[in-house]
Design a protein around this motif. Structure first.
Motif, mmCIF file in Angstrom:
data_model
loop_
_atom_site.group_PDB
_atom_site.id
_atom_site.type_symbol
_atom_site.label_atom_id
_atom_site.label_comp_id
_atom_site.label_asym_id
_atom_site.label_seq_id
_atom_site.Cartn_x
_atom_site.Cartn_y
_atom_site.Cartn_z
ATOM 1 N N PRO A 172 0.814 -1.230 0.000
ATOM 2 C CA PRO A 172 0.000 0.000 0.000
ATOM 3 C C PRO A 172 0.839 1.268 0.000
ATOM 4 N N LEU A 173 2.102 1.169 0.404
ATOM 5 C CA LEU A 173 2.955 2.352 0.457
ATOM 6 C C LEU A 173 3.362 2.861 -0.924
ATOM 7 N N VAL A 174 3.177 2.051 -1.977
ATOM 8 C CA VAL A 174 3.494 2.517 -3.333
ATOM 9 C C VAL A 174 2.244 2.955 -4.096
ATOM 10 N N VAL A 175 1.068 2.753 -3.515
ATOM 11 C CA VAL A 175 -0.183 3.026 -4.220
ATOM 12 C C VAL A 175 -0.506 4.516 -4.165
ATOM 13 N N THR A 176 -0.715 5.129 -5.331
ATOM 14 C CA THR A 176 -1.044 6.548 -5.406
ATOM 15 C C THR A 176 -2.514 6.797 -5.729
ATOM 16 N N CYS A 177 -3.177 5.840 -6.361
ATOM 17 C CA CYS A 177 -4.606 5.954 -6.671
ATOM 18 C C CYS A 177 -5.264 4.595 -6.526
ATOM 19 N N ARG A 178 -6.548 4.628 -6.190
ATOM 20 C CA ARG A 178 -7.357 3.421 -6.187
ATOM 21 C C ARG A 178 -8.619 3.669 -7.004
ATOM 22 N N THR A 179 -9.108 2.606 -7.621
ATOM 23 C CA THR A 179 -10.351 2.651 -8.381
ATOM 24 C C THR A 179 -11.220 1.489 -7.930
ATOM 25 N N HIS A 180 -12.525 1.692 -7.896
ATOM 26 C CA HIS A 180 -13.455 0.690 -7.378
ATOM 27 C C HIS A 180 -14.319 0.178 -8.528
ATOM 28 N N TYR A 181 -13.971 -1.016 -9.005
ATOM 29 C CA TYR A 181 -14.772 -1.673 -10.047
ATOM 30 C C TYR A 181 -14.555 -3.174 -9.903
ATOM 31 N N VAL A 182 -15.579 -3.921 -9.667
ATOM 32 C CA VAL A 182 -15.538 -5.337 -9.294
ATOM 33 C C VAL A 182 -14.925 -5.483 -7.898
ATOM 34 N N ARG A 183 -13.750 -4.931 -7.726
ATOM 35 C CA ARG A 183 -13.104 -4.848 -6.420
ATOM 36 C C ARG A 183 -12.320 -3.544 -6.381
ATOM 37 N N SER A 184 -11.842 -3.178 -5.224
ATOM 38 C CA SER A 184 -11.000 -1.995 -5.100
ATOM 39 C C SER A 184 -9.574 -2.384 -5.473
ATOM 40 N N PHE A 185 -9.021 -1.727 -6.491
ATOM 41 C CA PHE A 185 -7.664 -2.068 -6.919
ATOM 42 C C PHE A 185 -6.814 -0.812 -7.061
ATOM 43 N N ALA A 186 -5.510 -0.999 -6.922
ATOM 44 C CA ALA A 186 -4.571 0.099 -7.117
ATOM 45 C C ALA A 186 -4.539 0.456 -8.599
ATOM 46 N N SER A 187 -4.892 1.704 -8.923
ATOM 47 C CA SER A 187 -4.910 2.125 -10.324
ATOM 48 C C SER A 187 -3.732 3.020 -10.679
ATOM 49 N N ALA A 188 -2.864 3.305 -9.711
ATOM 50 C CA ALA A 188 -1.604 3.999 -9.999
ATOM 51 C C ALA A 188 -0.637 3.739 -8.853
ATOM 52 N N VAL A 189 0.656 3.700 -9.191
ATOM 53 C CA VAL A 189 1.697 3.438 -8.190
ATOM 54 C C VAL A 189 2.900 4.347 -8.428
ATOM 55 N N TRP A 190 3.706 4.482 -7.392
ATOM 56 C CA TRP A 190 4.939 5.278 -7.501
ATOM 57 C C TRP A 190 5.935 4.819 -6.452
ATOM 58 N N ARG A 191 7.152 4.541 -6.885
ATOM 59 C CA ARG A 191 8.286 4.350 -5.983
ATOM 60 C C ARG A 191 9.529 4.898 -6.654
ATOM 61 N N ASP A 192 10.169 5.872 -6.029
ATOM 62 C CA ASP A 192 11.384 6.485 -6.560
ATOM 63 C C ASP A 192 11.138 7.010 -7.983
ATOM 64 N N ASN A 193 11.844 6.497 -8.967
ATOM 65 C CA ASN A 193 11.703 6.962 -10.356
ATOM 66 C C ASN A 193 10.744 6.099 -11.166
ATOM 67 N N VAL A 194 10.018 5.226 -10.504
ATOM 68 C CA VAL A 194 9.119 4.293 -11.188
ATOM 69 C C VAL A 194 7.660 4.692 -10.944
ATOM 70 N N TYR A 195 6.945 4.920 -12.038
ATOM 71 C CA TYR A 195 5.541 5.312 -11.995
ATOM 72 C C TYR A 195 4.739 4.350 -12.873
ATOM 73 N N GLY A 196 3.504 4.101 -12.482
ATOM 74 C CA GLY A 196 2.648 3.262 -13.307
ATOM 75 C C GLY A 196 1.193 3.637 -13.125
ATOM 76 N N VAL A 197 0.426 3.547 -14.219
ATOM 77 C CA VAL A 197 -1.012 3.832 -14.171
ATOM 78 C C VAL A 197 -1.758 2.719 -14.894
#
Length: 224
Positions: A172-197
């Motif tokens: 959970p410490l890398v999760v920047t966004c959550r979205t709720h569809y079917v289940r609640s899931f991490a929809s964006a992450v960030w650690r150091d120079n690594v980002y994902g959506v």
């Protein structure tokens, strides 16, 4: 920038929309499958095309996996989009044969890049899957200080198209966004120079362009 932003071409579909989105916000983007170009890039974007196991097989066979890990290791801003986010994690259950394996079946999982700990699993529930269309992204405290999401309001709408999502074992410490569809899931992450959506910023109108502009600023050194 002395080197371009590279959009990784892993031969699984049209990647030009990500490059066009970056160009629209002033980023110099090059679509390439050359591991040497990926390793020396100023920024690396891994877009969202194809299936988890199939994509990882090509990344390994081509040497792109090592090039991506090398770029991340030297501090290059990395952005994973949709499947590109998922491949950052340790494992996914989207297999080439399409078979659905039991939760305890060792054949269930295909190995990912392993940059971040956690799993990717299929969305299962009463709602329609794949999850396609506009949905909200809810900022976590980590997300509110994330440079990639600067200027993105809480509850902003973004465009999704996916059947698999990050699972509950993601830190959970890398999760920047959550979205709720079917289940609640991490929809964006960030650690150091690594980002994902999980969503597609190149298809997400003004919110998506804000994210891509922030990414270009990170590559130029002005985002932190």
């Amino acid at each position: 920038m002395s080197a371009p932003i590279v959009v990784v071409d892993y031969h699984k579909g049209n990647l030009l929309s990500a490059a066009r989105g970056l160009a629209e916000v002033g980023g110099e983007a090059e679509v390439t499958d050359d591991p040497a170009r990926i390793a020396e890039a100023a920024g690396v974007v891994l877009p969202g095309v194809g299936a988890f196991e199939d994509a990882m097989a090509y990344l390994r066979q081509s040497g792109q996996d090592e090039a991506i890990l090398s770029a991340i290791g030297r501090g290059v801003p990395f952005l994973g989009i949709c499947l590109g986010l998922q491949l950052l994690f340790e494992r996914g259950d989207e297999r080439c044969d399409g078979a659905l394996h039991g939760a305890d079946d060792p054949e269930r999982w295909a190995a990912g890049l392993g940059v971040l700990p956690g799993s990717v699993s299929r969305l299962r529930g009463r709602l329609k899957v794949p999850h396609v269309g506009w949905d909200q992204v809810h900022l976590t405290p980590h997300g509110r200080v994330c440079p990639l999401l600067r200027g993105v309001p809480e509850g902003a709408n973004a465009y999704f198209t996916h059947s698999y999502a990050l699972d509950e074992d993601v830190d959970p410490l890398v999760v920047t966004c959550r979205t709720h569809y079917v289940r609640s899931f991490a929809s964006a992450v960030w650690r150091d120079n690594v980002y994902g959506v999980q969503f597609h910023p190149e298809k997400s109108s003004a919110v998506g362009l804000t994210i891509l502009r922030n990414y270009v600023d990170l590559v130029r050194g002005g985002g932190r």
